[in-house]
Design a protein around this motif. Structure first.
Motif, PDB file in Angstrom:
ATOM      1  N   LEU A  94      38.217  39.188  40.059  1.00 26.37           N
ATOM      2  CA  LEU A  94      38.824  37.878  39.893  1.00 26.37           C
ATOM      3  C   LEU A  94      40.341  37.959  39.669  1.00 26.37           C
ATOM      4  N   LEU A  95      40.886  39.175  39.756  1.00 23.95           N
ATOM      5  CA  LEU A  95      42.335  39.364  39.692  1.00 23.95           C
ATOM      6  C   LEU A  95      42.957  39.495  41.080  1.00 23.95           C
ATOM      7  N   THR A  96      42.186  39.211  42.117  1.00 23.08           N
ATOM      8  CA  THR A  96      42.680  39.348  43.479  1.00 23.08           C
ATOM      9  C   THR A  96      42.085  38.250  44.351  1.00 23.08           C
ATOM     10  N   GLU A  97      42.768  37.911  45.424  1.00 23.14           N
ATOM     11  CA  GLU A  97      42.231  36.987  46.407  1.00 23.14           C
ATOM     12  C   GLU A  97      41.363  37.697  47.442  1.00 23.14           C
ATOM     13  N   SER A  98      41.350  39.022  47.416  1.00 26.69           N
ATOM     14  CA  SER A  98      40.513  39.771  48.354  1.00 26.69           C
ATOM     15  C   SER A  98      39.048  39.625  47.972  1.00 26.69           C
ATOM     16  N   ASP A  99      38.182  39.627  49.000  1.00 26.74           N
ATOM     17  CA  ASP A  99      36.745  39.607  48.741  1.00 26.74           C
ATOM     18  C   ASP A  99      36.109  40.965  49.005  1.00 26.74           C
ATOM     19  N   ALA A 100      36.920  41.986  49.267  1.00 22.34           N
ATOM     20  CA  ALA A 100      36.416  43.332  49.528  1.00 22.34           C
ATOM     21  C   ALA A 100      36.250  44.094  48.208  1.00 22.34           C
ATOM     22  N   PRO A 101      35.310  45.041  48.157  1.00 27.26           N
ATOM     23  CA  PRO A 101      35.173  45.871  46.951  1.00 27.26           C
ATOM     24  C   PRO A 101      36.486  46.597  46.656  1.00 27.26           C
ATOM     25  N   ILE A 102      36.810  46.718  45.395  1.00 29.44           N
ATOM     26  CA  ILE A 102      38.036  47.406  45.001  1.00 29.44           C
ATOM     27  C   ILE A 102      37.842  48.906  45.203  1.00 29.44           C
ATOM     28  N   PRO A 103      38.708  49.572  45.954  1.00 27.54           N
ATOM     29  CA  PRO A 103      38.549  51.014  46.184  1.00 27.54           C
ATOM     30  C   PRO A 103      38.541  51.793  44.878  1.00 27.54           C
ATOM     31  N   GLY A 104      37.781  52.877  44.869  1.00 22.44           N
ATOM     32  CA  GLY A 104      37.665  53.669  43.645  1.00 22.44           C
ATOM     33  C   GLY A 104      38.945  54.340  43.211  1.00 22.44           C
ATOM     34  N   TRP A 105      39.928  54.446  44.122  1.00 20.48           N
ATOM     35  CA  TRP A 105      41.174  55.128  43.784  1.00 20.48           C
ATOM     36  C   TRP A 105      42.238  54.188  43.218  1.00 20.48           C
ATOM     37  N   MET A 106      41.870  52.921  42.978  1.00 24.56           N
ATOM     38  CA  MET A 106      42.857  51.983  42.434  1.00 24.56           C
ATOM     39  C   MET A 106      42.188  51.030  41.455  1.00 24.56           C
ATOM     40  N   THR A 107      43.015  50.280  40.733  1.00 21.52           N
ATOM     41  CA  THR A 107      42.544  49.238  39.832  1.00 21.52           C
ATOM     42  C   THR A 107      43.418  48.009  40.011  1.00 21.52           C
ATOM     43  N   GLN A 108      42.802  46.814  39.941  1.00 20.87           N
ATOM     44  CA  GLN A 108      43.574  45.575  40.044  1.00 20.87           C
ATOM     45  C   GLN A 108      44.446  45.335  38.814  1.00 20.87           C
ATOM     46  N   PHE A 109      44.237  46.098  37.756  1.00 21.02           N
ATOM     47  CA  PHE A 109      45.159  46.000  36.621  1.00 21.02           C
ATOM     48  C   PHE A 109      46.545  46.503  37.012  1.00 21.02           C
ATOM     49  N   ASP A 110      46.616  47.387  38.026  1.00 21.93           N
ATOM     50  CA  ASP A 110      47.912  47.850  38.528  1.00 21.93           C
ATOM     51  C   ASP A 110      48.394  46.916  39.633  1.00 21.93           C
ATOM     52  N   SER A 111      48.711  45.697  39.243  1.00 18.16           N
ATOM     53  CA  SER A 111      49.220  44.671  40.145  1.00 18.16           C
ATOM     54  C   SER A 111      50.096  43.739  39.310  1.00 18.16           C
ATOM     55  N   PRO A 112      50.923  42.918  39.944  1.00 20.22           N
ATOM     56  CA  PRO A 112      51.721  41.974  39.145  1.00 20.22           C
ATOM     57  C   PRO A 112      50.860  41.121  38.230  1.00 20.22           C
ATOM     58  N   LEU A 113      49.708  40.663  38.716  1.00 18.01           N
ATOM     59  CA  LEU A 113      48.810  39.856  37.889  1.00 18.01           C
ATOM     60  C   LEU A 113      48.182  40.689  36.796  1.00 18.01           C
ATOM     61  N   GLY A 114      47.741  41.894  37.116  1.00 19.17           N
ATOM     62  CA  GLY A 114      47.137  42.754  36.103  1.00 19.17           C
ATOM     63  C   GLY A 114      48.091  43.077  34.965  1.00 19.17           C
ATOM     64  N   PHE A 115      49.346  43.361  35.298  1.00 18.47           N
ATOM     65  CA  PHE A 115      50.338  43.617  34.257  1.00 18.47           C
ATOM     66  C   PHE A 115      50.576  42.368  33.409  1.00 18.47           C
ATOM     67  N   ALA A 116      50.582  41.196  34.063  1.00 21.47           N
ATOM     68  CA  ALA A 116      50.803  39.955  33.319  1.00 21.47           C
ATOM     69  C   ALA A 116      49.668  39.681  32.346  1.00 21.47           C
ATOM     70  N   VAL A 117      48.433  39.989  32.739  1.00 24.10           N
ATOM     71  CA  VAL A 117      47.300  39.836  31.811  1.00 24.10           C
ATOM     72  C   VAL A 117      47.511  40.688  30.579  1.00 24.10           C
ATOM     73  N   ARG A 118      47.889  41.935  30.779  1.00 26.43           N
ATOM     74  CA  ARG A 118      48.064  42.845  29.637  1.00 26.43           C
ATOM     75  C   ARG A 118      49.246  42.429  28.765  1.00 26.43           C
ATOM     76  N   ARG A 119      50.271  41.839  29.380  1.00 24.13           N
ATOM     77  CA  ARG A 119      51.442  41.417  28.591  1.00 24.13           C
ATOM     78  C   ARG A 119      51.191  40.109  27.838  1.00 24.13           C
ATOM     79  N   TRP A 120      50.666  39.097  28.520  1.00 24.12           N
ATOM     80  CA  TRP A 120      50.643  37.757  27.946  1.00 24.12           C
ATOM     81  C   TRP A 120      49.289  37.338  27.377  1.00 24.12           C
ATOM     82  N   CYS A 121      48.208  37.886  27.898  1.00 21.17           N
ATOM     83  CA  CYS A 121      46.881  37.502  27.384  1.00 21.17           C
ATOM     84  C   CYS A 121      46.434  38.383  26.219  1.00 21.17           C
TER      85      CYS A 121
END
Length: 373
Positions: free
Chosen positions: A34-61
């Motif tokens: 739910l941190l991405t507009e993609s409907d594809a499975p997130i590859p095992g070599w990455m995380t959506q937390f490493d995105s502008p939105l993911g960083f914003a969640v960790r900073r502001w939420c």
């Protein structure tokens, strides 16, 4: 700067385009999806937390959940589980400072849950394509479909504040801007119904639903620009709507272009030249994270300020309702303070513009006066 920040913080936002929250607990994969507009499975070599939105969640939420800013993804998700989904939703929605939510129910419900979690008024925006698909699955004949759809649309919008179309997803904006003829609609309906009334993508039926929405007379929301991967982005430039906007102009219906990134400057032009056109940059605010201020600044370059609205386009995660508001408030404070500090704007004008965009414009367009609960 402090007086301006306090004034922006004080605006009880009208989130004029949002969705409901997921009621159940989420594992990490579900949360990240739910941190991405993609409907594809997130590859095992990455995380959506490493995105502008993911960083914003960790900073502001994270601070809203009792954590330090920039808490790790593991710490953040553990806090979510510890607090429980109801408490997480309550905290984040309260922290948004939103005074009202206008919810597109095309993704399924969400009004009652959002109202309970936020304690704020929640109003429905009805999605045209969802109504048409429901009618198509009801056993209706092709000849009956036009009248049955209009009857059902009237029933479903009896208490709604607006109507939305996702024709951008289903076909794009390069459609014939004129209403289709009756015989044309019946022929298209016949083909669609023979196929089992799947997701509606026929341009004739989409135009029929769109013009039925115009005739209903409620404010009309149109998704534009960035969104799910099933759209073709080059066909979602709102400039392609110019002919349709000219056709709608005499009808007295307000058209609201949603999100618009990366075409937000094009949307601002349309809002500048057409009195009935308004726009927001909602979805982009969350997904650009630390760069949201730049997107907001670009959206305010050309359009009259009475034509710009706030939205979060939050779906699924209450984090997105909170972040939309937090990044908007931060961005507006930074942009407006530059104008005030440079002497280009008076402080009172900057505060007035913040109230217009954050609340007043939506209250005017959707008729959300003091008597509307």
């Amino acid at each position: 700067m402090e007086e301006l920040r306090a004034g922006v913080e004080d605006v009880a936002l009208v989130d004029h385009h949002a969705h409901g929250v997921v009621p159940g607990e989420l594992d990490r994969a579900g949360f990240e999806s739910l941190l991405t507009e993609s409907d594809a499975p997130i590859p095992g070599w990455m995380t959506q937390f490493d995105s502008p939105l993911g960083f914003a969640v960790r900073r502001w939420c994270a601070p809203v959940l009792g954590l330090e800013p920039h808490a790790s993804p593991e710490e953040y998700l553990a806090a979510r589980v510890s607090l429980g989904v109801a408490e997480v939703s309550r905290r984040l929605l309260a922290a948004s400072g939103a005074g009202r939510f206008l919810v597109d129910t095309g993704l399924g419900g969400g009004i009652a849950e959002l109202a309970e979690a936020s304690g704020k008024p929640v109003h429905e925006v009805v999605r045209l394509e969802s109504v048409l698909e429901d009618v198509g699955r009801s056993g209706v004949s092709a000849a009956e479909l036009p009248a049955r759809f209009q009857e059902e649309l009237s029933r479903r919008t009896a208490f709604a504040v607006g109507i939305k179309s996702i024709i951008a997803y289903r076909f794009g904006f390069g459609f014939d801007p004129r209403p289709p003829g009756s015989a044309e609609v019946v022929r298209a309906a016949g083909s669609w119904l023979r196929d089992g009334a799947p997701r509606v993508a026929d341009p004739v039926l989409l135009r029929f639903a769109l013009w039925a929405g115009v005739e209903r007379g409620l404010p009309l929301q149109l998704h534009a620009g960035f969104g799910d991967p099933d759209l073709d982005l080059h066909r979602c430039d709102p400039l392609l709507l110019t002919g349709f906007l000219r056709e709608v102009a005499p009808r007295g219906v307000d058209v609201l272009l949603l999100h618009c990134y990366p075409f937000h400057r094009n949307a601002a032009y349309l809002a500048q030249v057409f009195p009935h056109v308004h726009f927001d940059v909602g979805l982009a605010i969350n997904h650009t994270g630390a760069r949201a201020t730049a997107v907001l600044a670009e959206s305010l370059e050309l359009a009259p300020f009475a034509k710009v609205l706030y939205s979060s386009d939050a779906w699924g995660l209450p984090e997105l309702h909170h972040l939309g508001a937090r990044l908007w408030r931060r961005g507006m404070t930074e942009v407006l303070s530059r104008h005030v500090d440079s002497g280009e704007w008076a402080l009172d004008d900057a505060l007035r513009v913040a109230r217009m965009i954050g609340r007043d414009n939506a209250e005017r367009v959707y008729g959300l006066g003091p008597g509307r609960c």
